[in-house]
Design an enzyme around this catalytic site. Structure first.
Site, PDB file in Angstrom:
ATOM      1  N   ASP A  82      -9.345  41.923  30.086  1.00  0.00           N
ATOM      2  CA  ASP A  82      -8.017  42.265  29.561  1.00  0.00           C
ATOM      3  C   ASP A  82      -8.112  42.670  28.089  1.00  0.00           C
ATOM      4  O   ASP A  82      -7.412  43.585  27.643  1.00  0.00           O
ATOM      5  CB  ASP A  82      -7.065  41.078  29.709  1.00  0.00           C
ATOM      6  CG  ASP A  82      -6.879  40.684  31.167  1.00  0.00           C
ATOM      7  OD1 ASP A  82      -6.986  41.565  32.038  1.00  0.00           O
ATOM      8  OD2 ASP A  82      -6.637  39.491  31.432  1.00  0.00           O
TER       9      ASP A  82
ATOM     10  N   GLY B  97      -2.134  35.827  32.274  1.00  0.00           N
ATOM     11  CA  GLY B  97      -1.646  36.890  33.162  1.00  0.00           C
ATOM     12  C   GLY B  97      -2.205  38.205  32.661  1.00  0.00           C
ATOM     13  O   GLY B  97      -2.176  38.475  31.457  1.00  0.00           O
TER      14      GLY B  97
ATOM     15  N   LEU C 272     -19.137  46.321  33.489  1.00  0.00           N
ATOM     16  CA  LEU C 272     -20.282  45.734  34.197  1.00  0.00           C
ATOM     17  C   LEU C 272     -20.734  44.419  33.559  1.00  0.00           C
ATOM     18  O   LEU C 272     -21.884  44.007  33.748  1.00  0.00           O
ATOM     19  CB  LEU C 272     -21.447  46.734  34.187  1.00  0.00           C
ATOM     20  CG  LEU C 272     -21.151  48.103  34.826  1.00  0.00           C
ATOM     21  CD1 LEU C 272     -22.208  49.125  34.415  1.00  0.00           C
ATOM     22  CD2 LEU C 272     -21.091  47.982  36.341  1.00  0.00           C
TER      23      LEU C 272
ATOM     24  N   ARG D  80     -24.074  44.010  31.654  1.00  0.00           N
ATOM     25  CA  ARG D  80     -24.788  45.296  31.808  1.00  0.00           C
ATOM     26  C   ARG D  80     -24.045  46.434  31.106  1.00  0.00           C
ATOM     27  O   ARG D  80     -24.421  47.593  31.208  1.00  0.00           O
ATOM     28  CB  ARG D  80     -24.993  45.618  33.279  1.00  0.00           C
ATOM     29  CG  ARG D  80     -25.974  44.663  33.964  1.00  0.00           C
ATOM     30  CD  ARG D  80     -26.550  45.260  35.244  1.00  0.00           C
ATOM     31  NE  ARG D  80     -25.529  45.525  36.231  1.00  0.00           N
ATOM     32  CZ  ARG D  80     -25.265  46.725  36.727  1.00  0.00           C
ATOM     33  NH1 ARG D  80     -25.941  47.779  36.329  1.00  0.00           N
ATOM     34  NH2 ARG D  80     -24.315  46.865  37.644  1.00  0.00           N
TER      35      ARG D  80
ATOM     36  N   ASN E  44      -1.771  39.525  28.907  1.00  0.00           N
ATOM     37  CA  ASN E  44      -3.020  39.505  28.121  1.00  0.00           C
ATOM     38  C   ASN E  44      -3.314  40.891  27.534  1.00  0.00           C
ATOM     39  O   ASN E  44      -3.671  41.026  26.357  1.00  0.00           O
ATOM     40  CB  ASN E  44      -4.211  39.115  29.013  1.00  0.00           C
ATOM     41  CG  ASN E  44      -4.213  37.645  29.396  1.00  0.00           C
ATOM     42  OD1 ASN E  44      -3.497  36.840  28.812  1.00  0.00           O
ATOM     43  ND2 ASN E  44      -5.011  37.299  30.391  1.00  0.00           N
TER      44      ASN E  44
HETATM   45  O1  RIB Z   1      -7.714  38.225  33.542  1.00  0.00           O
HETATM   46  C1  RIB Z   1      -7.487  36.876  33.231  1.00  0.00           C
HETATM   47  C2  RIB Z   1      -6.152  36.464  33.761  1.00  0.00           C
HETATM   48  O2  RIB Z   1      -6.188  36.539  35.176  1.00  0.00           O
HETATM   49  C3  RIB Z   1      -5.755  35.046  33.451  1.00  0.00           C
HETATM   50  O3  RIB Z   1      -5.058  34.919  32.241  1.00  0.00           O
HETATM   51  C4  RIB Z   1      -4.942  34.643  34.682  1.00  0.00           C
HETATM   52  O4  RIB Z   1      -3.591  34.437  34.396  1.00  0.00           O
HETATM   53  C5  RIB Z   1      -5.140  35.776  35.678  1.00  0.00           C
HETATM   54  O5  RIB Z   1      -4.055  36.605  35.742  1.00  0.00           O
END
Ligand code: RIB
Length: 300
Positions: free
Chosen positions: A251, A37, A219, A222, A41
């Site tokens: 994340d 999530g 990016l 990039r 994360n």
């Molecule tokens: O950004 C990665 C995340 O996107 C994953 O962990 C998944 O749960 C979604 O939310």
């Protein structure tokens, strides 16, 4: 102290030889369920790098909710404002291409959809006392808007990761100090039609015209493009020996950026470079949270 208002999902991860095309069935291997999530994360990424982090969100009353709460606690994230609501937790179906490490993700919001403005109001004092508020768009927009409004009124800088992308009002963007989209999110927010080639310079400029303070467009290989009122700068991508899994790399970048600004007091550009190193580290290991570096690993 960093406050993250956002989502927690249980990721159902399968590695495949090739991401399936429409109508195609492919064989996978190594199925795993891993906490994820975007909100959770980003909270864990910052906590692993030594920041004090509070999480505001919802999990379900199922076993995934219990596991995600325990994971956040074990990672040192304060969960006083993590609410358990009746019903299933959010989940994500994650397919990872074995050769390239690229992924394809679909989510069902589950309990994340239950986050209300009242839940956010209950955390208002914590948000107002933060050094930074971090939000994404896997939670209901009304709740995200309320959190941003509370932070802005209290003079707390707001980092918004507009993912999954949806239209945002100029009023909201004007309250965002750091807008961190990827290339396609940036283009969509700037009003560009899907499929058109993206010029990150023009798109970032447009987003700043719409009200965002600083725009940081990630990016991938990039690098990163940073556009501020004082000028723009491109950061080349960090070298990675072998990309194993890109899930959660964005994340990791965001959590590390927040930690570098709030915990370490780094300048914007030094914080971006630090966050790039953290994200580069994360793609060399499997999973989202599970791949994120601890401070000692990054220093090494
Ligand atoms: O950004 C990665 C995340 O996107 C994953 O962990 C998944 O749960 C979604 O939310």
């Amino acid at each position: 102290m960093i406050v993250v208002v956002g989502s927690a999902n249980m990721d159902m991860v399968l590695r495949v030889q090739q991401l399936p095309r429409p109508g195609e069935t492919v064989c996978g291997r190594g199925f795993e369920t891993l906490p994820g999530g975007k909100g959770a994360n980003q909270a864990v990424a910052a906590a692993r790098l030594g920041a004090e982090v509070h999480f505001v969100g919802c999990v379900g009353s199922d076993v995934f909710g219990t596991q995600m709460r325990a994971t956040l606690q074990a990672e040192g994230v304060t969960v006083d404002h993590l609410v358990t609501v009746s019903g299933p937790s959010g989940i994500a179906i994650v397919l990872v291409d074995d050769a390239s490490g690229q992924n394809s993700i679909a989510i069902e919001a589950g309990a994340n959809a239950a986050l209300t403005t009242s839940h956010v109001d209950a955390a208002a004092d914590t948000i107002a006392a933060a050094s930074m508020l971090v939000c994404q768009l896997e939670s209901p927009l009304a709740a995200v808007q309320r959190a941003i409004g509370i932070a802005h009124a209290a003079g707390v800088p707001v980092l918004l990761n507009p993912a999954p992308v949806q239209p945002l009002s100029p009023e909201l963007l004007q309250q965002v100090s750091l807008l961190v989209p990827n290339e396609s999110e940036a283009a969509a927010l700037a009003g560009q039609a899907p499929g058109e080639p993206v010029d990150e310079v023009l798109v970032a400029e447009r987003l700043r015209q719409l009200g965002a303070g600083t725009v940081i467009v990630t990016l991938g290989e990039r690098g990163v493009y940073v556009s501020t009122t004082g000028g723009a700068m491109r950061h080349e991508a960090q070298p990675v020996a072998r990309v194993v899994d890109t899930t959660g790399a964005g994340d990791t970048f965001i959590g590390a950026l927040a930690a570098a600004r709030c915990r370490d007091g780094l300048s914007l550009h030094d914080a971006v470079a630090f966050a790039q190193r953290a994200a580069a580290f994360s793609v060399s290991r499997r999973g989202a949270m599970s791949a994120m570096p601890h401070r000692e690993e990054l220093v090494e």
